[in-house]
Motif scaffolding. Structure first.
Motif, PDB file in Angstrom:
ATOM      1  N   ASN A  78       0.831  -1.192   0.000  1.00  0.00           N
ATOM      2  CA  ASN A  78       0.000   0.000   0.000  1.00  0.00           C
ATOM      3  C   ASN A  78       0.873   1.253   0.000  1.00  0.00           C
ATOM      4  O   ASN A  78       0.562   2.223  -0.675  1.00  0.00           O
ATOM      5  CB  ASN A  78      -0.933  -0.017   1.204  1.00  0.00           C
ATOM      6  N   ALA A  79       1.956   1.256   0.757  1.00  0.00           N
ATOM      7  CA  ALA A  79       2.833   2.416   0.830  1.00  0.00           C
ATOM      8  C   ALA A  79       3.516   2.674  -0.509  1.00  0.00           C
ATOM      9  O   ALA A  79       3.651   3.825  -0.931  1.00  0.00           O
ATOM     10  CB  ALA A  79       3.873   2.211   1.933  1.00  0.00           C
ATOM     11  N   ALA A  80       3.937   1.624  -1.188  1.00  0.00           N
ATOM     12  CA  ALA A  80       4.590   1.795  -2.484  1.00  0.00           C
ATOM     13  C   ALA A  80       3.620   2.363  -3.507  1.00  0.00           C
ATOM     14  O   ALA A  80       3.968   3.271  -4.280  1.00  0.00           O
ATOM     15  CB  ALA A  80       5.157   0.464  -2.969  1.00  0.00           C
ATOM     16  N   MET A  81       2.384   1.865  -3.518  1.00  0.00           N
ATOM     17  CA  MET A  81       1.396   2.398  -4.447  1.00  0.00           C
ATOM     18  C   MET A  81       1.059   3.843  -4.101  1.00  0.00           C
ATOM     19  O   MET A  81       0.878   4.676  -4.989  1.00  0.00           O
ATOM     20  CB  MET A  81       0.124   1.545  -4.414  1.00  0.00           C
ATOM     21  N   ARG A  82       0.982   4.159  -2.822  1.00  0.00           N
ATOM     22  CA  ARG A  82       0.690   5.528  -2.396  1.00  0.00           C
ATOM     23  C   ARG A  82       1.809   6.467  -2.845  1.00  0.00           C
ATOM     24  O   ARG A  82       1.550   7.575  -3.308  1.00  0.00           O
ATOM     25  CB  ARG A  82       0.506   5.563  -0.882  1.00  0.00           C
ATOM     26  N   GLN A  83       3.061   6.048  -2.720  1.00  0.00           N
ATOM     27  CA  GLN A  83       4.182   6.893  -3.147  1.00  0.00           C
ATOM     28  C   GLN A  83       4.152   7.119  -4.650  1.00  0.00           C
ATOM     29  O   GLN A  83       4.384   8.240  -5.116  1.00  0.00           O
ATOM     30  CB  GLN A  83       5.506   6.258  -2.739  1.00  0.00           C
ATOM     31  N   LYS A  84       3.851   6.074  -5.419  1.00  0.00           N
ATOM     32  CA  LYS A  84       3.758   6.237  -6.864  1.00  0.00           C
ATOM     33  C   LYS A  84       2.643   7.209  -7.230  1.00  0.00           C
ATOM     34  O   LYS A  84       2.804   8.053  -8.098  1.00  0.00           O
ATOM     35  CB  LYS A  84       3.486   4.894  -7.552  1.00  0.00           C
ATOM     36  N   PHE A  85       1.520   7.068  -6.558  1.00  0.00           N
ATOM     37  CA  PHE A  85       0.378   7.927  -6.858  1.00  0.00           C
ATOM     38  C   PHE A  85       0.673   9.374  -6.462  1.00  0.00           C
ATOM     39  O   PHE A  85       0.281  10.307  -7.153  1.00  0.00           O
ATOM     40  CB  PHE A  85      -0.868   7.407  -6.135  1.00  0.00           C
ATOM     41  N   ASP A  86       1.358   9.574  -5.343  1.00  0.00           N
ATOM     42  CA  ASP A  86       1.679  10.930  -4.895  1.00  0.00           C
ATOM     43  C   ASP A  86       2.668  11.631  -5.819  1.00  0.00           C
ATOM     44  O   ASP A  86       2.667  12.853  -5.921  1.00  0.00           O
ATOM     45  CB  ASP A  86       2.223  10.905  -3.467  1.00  0.00           C
ATOM     46  N   ARG A  87       3.534  10.857  -6.491  1.00  0.00           N
ATOM     47  CA  ARG A  87       4.517  11.449  -7.398  1.00  0.00           C
ATOM     48  C   ARG A  87       3.929  11.845  -8.751  1.00  0.00           C
ATOM     49  O   ARG A  87       4.561  12.552  -9.512  1.00  0.00           O
ATOM     50  CB  ARG A  87       5.689  10.500  -7.615  1.00  0.00           C
ATOM     51  N   MET A  88       2.708  11.376  -9.051  1.00  0.00           N
ATOM     52  CA  MET A  88       2.081  11.724 -10.327  1.00  0.00           C
ATOM     53  C   MET A  88       1.606  13.171 -10.305  1.00  0.00           C
ATOM     54  O   MET A  88       1.245  13.694  -9.251  1.00  0.00           O
ATOM     55  CB  MET A  88       0.868  10.828 -10.595  1.00  0.00           C
ATOM     56  N   ASP A  89       1.594  13.812 -11.477  1.00  0.00           N
ATOM     57  CA  ASP A  89       0.985  15.142 -11.530  1.00  0.00           C
ATOM     58  C   ASP A  89      -0.531  14.976 -11.670  1.00  0.00           C
ATOM     59  O   ASP A  89      -1.043  13.865 -11.830  1.00  0.00           O
ATOM     60  CB  ASP A  89       1.574  15.986 -12.656  1.00  0.00           C
ATOM     61  N   GLU A  90      -1.253  16.086 -11.611  1.00  0.00           N
ATOM     62  CA  GLU A  90      -2.720  16.033 -11.551  1.00  0.00           C
ATOM     63  C   GLU A  90      -3.337  15.395 -12.795  1.00  0.00           C
ATOM     64  O   GLU A  90      -4.303  14.651 -12.702  1.00  0.00           O
ATOM     65  CB  GLU A  90      -3.288  17.439 -11.343  1.00  0.00           C
ATOM     66  N   SER A  91      -2.807  15.670 -13.972  1.00  0.00           N
ATOM     67  CA  SER A  91      -3.390  15.087 -15.191  1.00  0.00           C
ATOM     68  C   SER A  91      -3.193  13.566 -15.208  1.00  0.00           C
ATOM     69  O   SER A  91      -4.096  12.823 -15.612  1.00  0.00           O
ATOM     70  CB  SER A  91      -2.777  15.724 -16.433  1.00  0.00           C
ATOM     71  N   ASP A  92      -2.024  13.090 -14.759  1.00  0.00           N
ATOM     72  CA  ASP A  92      -1.797  11.648 -14.698  1.00  0.00           C
ATOM     73  C   ASP A  92      -2.710  10.983 -13.663  1.00  0.00           C
ATOM     74  O   ASP A  92      -3.200   9.883 -13.871  1.00  0.00           O
ATOM     75  CB  ASP A  92      -0.338  11.342 -14.359  1.00  0.00           C
TER      76      ASP A  92
END
Length: 121
Positions: A78-92
């Motif tokens: 869950n933490a790894a997916m959260r970090q990936k999602f947080d690094r995305m910009d708004e359009s992504d």
């Protein structure tokens, strides 16, 4: 108690506890079955061995409770997916959300088809 589980006696003590727990759960299942189901549905009463088999069958069908992050499972996924999602910009993030809605929520119809094809190339 900590010393007990580090000694060699744990190889005797832990299996005895596991077997005792299995019999206790089977006993509870047997009594719950025999108390409720014969009166409600007219089924026959079961014995301890049948309740143990029923318990194992339910564990095989419904899982052994590996759990997720809220139930004591591994938190790193869950933490790894959260970090990936947080690094995305708004359009992504919006494209990813639309892709997931289209992939998992089929009841929306065909309005998300173009967005899912765009993200899931």
């Amino acid at each position: 108690m900590k010393r007990l589980f580090r000694s060699k006696i744990r190889f005797v003590f832990i299996p005895i506890l596991a077997i005792g727990f299995l019999f206790l759960v089977s006993f509870v299942v047997m009594h719950l079955w025999n108390y409720t189901l014969p009166a409600l549905f007219g089924v026959s009463a079961i014995n301890l061995w049948q309740s143990m088999a029923l318990f194992f069958l339910c564990k095989l069908l419904f899982g052994f409770g590996g759990g997720g992050p809220k139930r004591g499972g591994p938190r790193w996924r869950n933490a790894a997916m959260r970090q990936k999602f947080d690094r995305m910009d708004e359009s992504d993030k919006e494209r990813f959300k639309a892709y997931m809605r289209g992939k998992w929520c089929q009841w929306n119809g065909n309005d998300n088809q173009n967005e899912t094809k765009e993200y899931g190339r």
